[in-house]
Design a protein around this motif. Sequence first.
Motif, PDB file in Angstrom:
ATOM      1  N   PHE A  18     -33.863  -3.038  33.031  1.00 43.87           N
ATOM      2  CA  PHE A  18     -34.480  -1.729  33.236  1.00 43.87           C
ATOM      3  C   PHE A  18     -33.432  -0.688  33.620  1.00 43.87           C
ATOM      4  N   ILE A  19     -32.492  -1.087  34.452  1.00 37.99           N
ATOM      5  CA  ILE A  19     -31.407  -0.167  34.820  1.00 37.99           C
ATOM      6  C   ILE A  19     -30.621   0.219  33.570  1.00 37.99           C
ATOM      7  N   TRP A  20     -30.237  -0.763  32.766  1.00 36.84           N
ATOM      8  CA  TRP A  20     -29.529  -0.481  31.505  1.00 36.84           C
ATOM      9  C   TRP A  20     -30.354   0.455  30.632  1.00 36.84           C
ATOM     10  N   PHE A  21     -31.654   0.156  30.491  1.00 38.55           N
ATOM     11  CA  PHE A  21     -32.538   0.943  29.632  1.00 38.55           C
ATOM     12  C   PHE A  21     -32.580   2.400  30.051  1.00 38.55           C
ATOM     13  N   THR A  22     -32.604   2.652  31.348  1.00 36.64           N
ATOM     14  CA  THR A  22     -32.750   4.026  31.840  1.00 36.64           C
ATOM     15  C   THR A  22     -31.420   4.778  31.947  1.00 36.64           C
ATOM     16  N   VAL A  23     -30.341   4.072  32.227  1.00 34.23           N
ATOM     17  CA  VAL A  23     -29.051   4.728  32.436  1.00 34.23           C
ATOM     18  C   VAL A  23     -28.310   4.956  31.118  1.00 34.23           C
ATOM     19  N   ALA A  24     -28.445   4.044  30.202  1.00 28.42           N
ATOM     20  CA  ALA A  24     -27.689   4.112  28.944  1.00 28.42           C
ATOM     21  C   ALA A  24     -28.591   4.508  27.782  1.00 28.42           C
ATOM     22  N   LEU A  25     -29.342   5.592  27.948  1.00 22.23           N
ATOM     23  CA  LEU A  25     -30.211   6.054  26.870  1.00 22.23           C
ATOM     24  C   LEU A  25     -29.379   6.462  25.662  1.00 22.23           C
ATOM     25  N   PRO A  26     -29.891   6.199  24.447  1.00 24.56           N
ATOM     26  CA  PRO A  26     -29.174   6.636  23.239  1.00 24.56           C
ATOM     27  C   PRO A  26     -28.940   8.148  23.267  1.00 24.56           C
ATOM     28  N   GLN A  27     -27.921   8.585  22.557  1.00 21.50           N
ATOM     29  CA  GLN A  27     -27.484   9.972  22.583  1.00 21.50           C
ATOM     30  C   GLN A  27     -27.656  10.636  21.211  1.00 21.50           C
ATOM     31  N   PRO A  28     -27.609  11.970  21.180  1.00 18.71           N
ATOM     32  CA  PRO A  28     -27.604  12.669  19.893  1.00 18.71           C
ATOM     33  C   PRO A  28     -26.356  12.275  19.100  1.00 18.71           C
ATOM     34  N   LEU A  29     -26.472  12.354  17.808  1.00 17.28           N
ATOM     35  CA  LEU A  29     -25.382  11.975  16.923  1.00 17.28           C
ATOM     36  C   LEU A  29     -24.832  13.219  16.247  1.00 17.28           C
ATOM     37  N   SER A  30     -23.546  13.238  16.037  1.00 15.75           N
ATOM     38  CA  SER A  30     -22.961  14.369  15.327  1.00 15.75           C
ATOM     39  C   SER A  30     -23.367  14.308  13.854  1.00 15.75           C
TER      40      SER A  30
END
Length: 176
Positions: A18-30
């Motif tokens: 859950f910590i991984w899921f919330t802290v490392a959310l996917p990001q926008p892509l160039s």
Amino acid sequence: MTMRRLLAIPLVAWALGFIWFTVALPQPLSLSQTDAIVVPTGSGGRIQRGLEMLQTGAAQQMLVTGVDASVQPDEFVAEFEVPQRVMDCCVTLGFSALDTRGNARETAQWLEERDYNSLRLVTADWHMRRAALELQDQLPANVSVIYDAVRSQASFATLFVEYHKFLAVWILQVLG
């Protein structure tokens, strides 16, 4: 090993996940080129991001999957300020999906009809992992997918529920 320690292992794994899921959310892509853009309806910013990518030449076509059956194309054009020429040539509204799994099925069918080999999935950062899992389950192996997450301000409750939905899909795929 005591029973207490045995029970603690899955609890610790769940908490770390859950910590991984919330802290490392996917990001926008160039900007990068794909055949198509797929946007599941839902939280704000998704459709705007997909249209932005389409109009900057990131893809030839865009599918908006999970559109409510009552939505008319002209309403979509007006709400999202889509130039009519872009709507006519390049945007498909998909009305058959009711949930994320349905979005994946609708997307796979749409891609197959067009013989596309690559797509950009645009969805909320908190939704990306589950949407990607569902999509991977439906697409043939030769279709490449890039993930373009829309940043959000997801609440703890949204993240908590989505984490469990993600886990359920992942476990079903592992067992299935």
